[in-house]
Design a protein around this motif. Structure first.
Motif, PDB file in Angstrom:
ATOM      1  N   PHE A 225      -4.874  12.606   1.871  1.00  7.62           N
ATOM      2  CA  PHE A 225      -3.986  13.229   2.855  1.00  7.62           C
ATOM      3  C   PHE A 225      -3.379  12.136   3.725  1.00  7.62           C
ATOM      4  N   GLU A 226      -2.372  12.506   4.486  1.00 10.11           N
ATOM      5  CA  GLU A 226      -1.701  11.543   5.350  1.00 10.11           C
ATOM      6  C   GLU A 226      -2.177  11.728   6.786  1.00 10.11           C
ATOM      7  N   ALA A 227      -2.705  10.663   7.365  1.00 14.03           N
ATOM      8  CA  ALA A 227      -3.139  10.707   8.766  1.00 14.03           C
ATOM      9  C   ALA A 227      -1.916  10.753   9.686  1.00 14.03           C
TER      10      ALA A 227
ATOM     11  N   ARG B 245     -11.153  11.477   3.259  1.00 14.36           N
ATOM     12  CA  ARG B 245     -12.389  11.644   4.026  1.00 14.36           C
ATOM     13  C   ARG B 245     -13.577  11.417   3.103  1.00 14.36           C
ATOM     14  N   PHE B 246     -14.487  10.573   3.535  1.00 20.06           N
ATOM     15  CA  PHE B 246     -15.692  10.311   2.747  1.00 20.06           C
ATOM     16  C   PHE B 246     -16.442  11.611   2.471  1.00 20.06           C
TER      17      PHE B 246
ATOM     18  N   ILE C  55     -15.912   5.281  10.123  1.00 23.20           N
ATOM     19  CA  ILE C  55     -14.513   4.897  10.319  1.00 23.20           C
ATOM     20  C   ILE C  55     -13.720   6.152  10.694  1.00 23.20           C
ATOM     21  N   VAL C  56     -12.897   6.044  11.727  1.00 19.15           N
ATOM     22  CA  VAL C  56     -12.074   7.174  12.171  1.00 19.15           C
ATOM     23  C   VAL C  56     -10.610   6.828  11.916  1.00 19.15           C
ATOM     24  N   GLU C  57      -9.735   7.849  12.064  1.00 19.40           N
ATOM     25  CA  GLU C  57      -8.326   7.637  11.725  1.00 19.40           C
ATOM     26  C   GLU C  57      -7.687   6.531  12.552  1.00 19.40           C
ATOM     27  N   ASP C  58      -8.135   6.354  13.787  1.00 15.70           N
ATOM     28  CA  ASP C  58      -7.570   5.297  14.630  1.00 15.70           C
ATOM     29  C   ASP C  58      -7.966   3.904  14.152  1.00 15.70           C
ATOM     30  N   ASP C  59      -8.955   3.822  13.238  1.00 21.17           N
ATOM     31  CA  ASP C  59      -9.390   2.520  12.715  1.00 21.17           C
ATOM     32  C   ASP C  59      -8.585   2.078  11.495  1.00 21.17           C
ATOM     33  N   LEU C  60      -7.797   2.978  10.916  1.00 20.79           N
ATOM     34  CA  LEU C  60      -7.198   2.696   9.606  1.00 20.79           C
ATOM     35  C   LEU C  60      -6.340   1.435   9.615  1.00 20.79           C
TER      36      LEU C  60
ATOM     37  N   ARG D 255      -7.879  -2.817   8.772  1.00 19.30           N
ATOM     38  CA  ARG D 255      -7.852  -3.529   7.479  1.00 19.30           C
ATOM     39  C   ARG D 255      -7.433  -2.541   6.390  1.00 19.30           C
ATOM     40  N   TYR D 256      -6.171  -2.163   6.451  1.00 23.26           N
ATOM     41  CA  TYR D 256      -5.607  -1.269   5.439  1.00 23.26           C
ATOM     42  C   TYR D 256      -4.852  -2.163   4.463  1.00 23.26           C
ATOM     43  N   GLU D 257      -5.476  -2.483   3.314  1.00 26.46           N
ATOM     44  CA  GLU D 257      -4.973  -3.554   2.459  1.00 26.46           C
ATOM     45  C   GLU D 257      -4.564  -3.086   1.068  1.00 26.46           C
ATOM     46  N   THR D 258      -4.756  -1.803   0.760  1.00 22.03           N
ATOM     47  CA  THR D 258      -4.472  -1.346  -0.590  1.00 22.03           C
ATOM     48  C   THR D 258      -2.988  -1.433  -0.913  1.00 22.03           C
ATOM     49  N   ALA D 259      -2.703  -1.679  -2.195  1.00 23.56           N
ATOM     50  CA  ALA D 259      -1.319  -1.693  -2.655  1.00 23.56           C
ATOM     51  C   ALA D 259      -0.815  -0.297  -2.980  1.00 23.56           C
ATOM     52  N   CYS D 260      -1.718   0.686  -2.967  1.00 20.49           N
ATOM     53  CA  CYS D 260      -1.279   2.040  -3.305  1.00 20.49           C
ATOM     54  C   CYS D 260      -2.137   3.073  -2.569  1.00 20.49           C
ATOM     55  N   ASP D 261      -3.232   3.529  -3.184  1.00 24.81           N
ATOM     56  CA  ASP D 261      -4.049   4.590  -2.591  1.00 24.81           C
ATOM     57  C   ASP D 261      -5.262   4.017  -1.867  1.00 24.81           C
ATOM     58  N   PRO D 262      -5.823   4.777  -0.896  1.00 27.73           N
ATOM     59  CA  PRO D 262      -6.980   4.292  -0.129  1.00 27.73           C
ATOM     60  C   PRO D 262      -8.242   4.208  -0.974  1.00 27.73           C
ATOM     61  N   ARG D 263      -9.032   3.149  -0.732  1.00 30.41           N
ATOM     62  CA  ARG D 263     -10.251   2.889  -1.499  1.00 30.41           C
ATOM     63  C   ARG D 263     -11.483   2.960  -0.598  1.00 30.41           C
ATOM     64  N   LEU D 264     -12.610   3.300  -1.181  1.00 33.34           N
ATOM     65  CA  LEU D 264     -13.882   3.172  -0.473  1.00 33.34           C
ATOM     66  C   LEU D 264     -14.170   1.697  -0.257  1.00 33.34           C
TER      67      LEU D 264
END
Length: 443
Positions: A352-354, A362-363, A406-411, A414-423
């Motif tokens: 989803f989009e924050a 969400r984990f 991790i909360v949405e304000d933390d994203l 270190r948001y480093e993915t080239a596409c989708d979010p990773r664990l």
């Protein structure tokens, strides 16, 4: 027409709009002359291990980057992903008492399907980023122009990655006596790391006992990790398909295991047509709209001989739908006599989009989809065969929740993915412990 080229007469979804078809042809001809990245015999070994999964005797751990990048083909990046995969595998093997088939989502995952063909920023429209195999991530016309030369760069980046994987897994790094060393940079500041360290102590004691008893199996010193990616760009996959000298049969030697995505699994499409002619073990992603009839038709097309280990169904339905939508598929496929392996991708149905605009997951949703997958198989008396995850060995902040909360304000940190979010590594280990517990309760 050669059977390996019949796909060319079918509609091919998610292919780039290459500006110069002649250049694509020239690059494919060059790729066809290059050495194989994997060997047919290795694909056969994996097919045998996946047959054990289909029989309920083993469990698949498949994972790695959402989208690999050329810049990520470094010793540090590859080692960190392998370290996470090895740690998760140890947790599952020891805590769940099950053999684990280890498949890296690496050495080829350079292309991505996209829901939109263009991206718009501040009124500027450019082609969507389709992975480093196609175009660049930077939002400029030059970067986003599809470039067939990137297919060759992808081959060489995959070769470097596989070479590093083989060196690490066969050269002593994967030795079970290294279970503490894999954790040295992690244990002090991570709840998952501390939990892992306690398990590593138990493994140490078990190894000491076996050594005292005179047992020192070769499997303790090296591991087999297989490569996989989505077989998305068919010009690349066809160029790397070779006839095995032992059997005279075709294998796609770009990876051991290849899968067809949710967006490209059309029965009359080019991807299904191409994949049905190669001998690799293959997978198909099944999303929430999949019917039992769809699944049975895919089996008829891709596994007409009903060969255990040939076909894996990768379920990606979302936490809210898996308990309702999966049972009829499993029931009817099982009743048909087909022996497929069932594994759960709890990532792609839970994005989803924050409010900040970052794509995230969400984990707790990831855990809930895995739990639902296990619930269904427990109720039906069938085998939950594995998990397919997007994770990294780095301490990124891309998915919310987990041991570090991790909360949405933390994203943004270190948001480093080239596409989708990773664990991140801690979240991946947290999940491994939870999956091990779920698996124990199904036995």
């Amino acid at each position: 027409m050669d059977l390996l080229d019949t796909w060319r007469s079918r509609p091919a979804a998610q292919q780039p709009e290459w500006p110069d078809p002649a250049q694509v042809h020239a690059v494919a001809a060059e790729l066809a002359k290059l050495p194989p990245l994997v060997f047919a015999g290795e694909c056969d070994l994996l097919r045998g291990q996946l047959a054990a999964v289909a029989r309920g005797e083993a469990f698949v751990l498949q994972g790695g980057d959402c989208a690999e990048t050329f810049s990520g083909a470094t010793a540090d990046d590859v080692r960190n992903k392998l370290k996470t995969l090895l740690q998760m595998s140890v947790v599952l093997t020891y805590a769940a008492s099950v053999p684990v088939v280890k498949i890296g989502r690496m050495a080829g995952q350079f292309a991505k399907p996209r829901s939109k063909s263009v991206e718009v920023r501040d009124g500027v429209e450019l082609p969507a980023y389709r992975g480093d195999m196609v175009n660049g991530f930077g939002f400029t016309a030059e970067e986003r122009a599809p470039d067939p030369g990137r297919l060759l760069r992808a081959y060489h980046a995959a070769a470097v990655t596989l070479n590093l994987c083989r060196a690490f897994t066969q050269g002593g790094y994967a030795d079970l006596r290294q279970v503490h060393a894999w954790n040295q940079d992690f244990v002090a500041n991570s709840p998952a790391g501390r939990r892992y360290e306690r398990l590593a102590g138990e493994i140490d004691r078990a190894l000491a006992f076996m050594n005292a008893a005179g047992a020192d199996p070769e499997e303790f010193h090296r591991v087999d990790i297989y490569s996989s990616h989505e077989a998305l760009l068919l010009d690349y996959e066809r160029a790397l398909t070779r006839i095995d000298s032992r059997s005279g049969l075709p294998y796609d030697v770009s990876a051991h295991f290849l899968w067809i995505g949710e967006r490209t699994r059309q029965l009359d499409g080019a991807h299904v047509e191409f994949m049905r002619h190669i001998r690799n073990p293959i997978g198909v992603k099944l999303g929430p709209t999949t019917t039992a009839e769809d699944a049975l038709a895919l089996i008829d097309a891709l596994d007409p001989q009903r060969e255990p280990g040939r076909l894996t169904f990768v379920i990606r339905m979302g936490a809210k739908l898996v308990r309702d939508n999966l049972p009829p598929l499993v029931e009817k496929v099982t009743a048909s006599g087909a022996q497929v392996a069932w594994i759960c991708d709890p990532m792609h149905g839970n994005t989803f989009e924050a409010e900040s605009g970052y794509k995230t997951r969400r984990f707790d949703d990831v855990v809930d989809e895995v739990a639902g997958f296990f619930d269904v198989h427990r109720a039906l008396g069938t085998h939950p065969g594995g998990v397919h995850l997007e994770f990294t060995g780095d301490d990124v902040t891309e998915c919310v929740g987990g041991g570090h909360e991790i909360v949405e304000d933390d994203l943004h940190q270190r948001y480093e993915t080239a596409c989708d979010p990773r664990l991140n590594r801690g979240q991946a280990l947290d999940l491994a412990f939870m999956v091990a517990e779920m698996y124990r309760t199904t036995k």
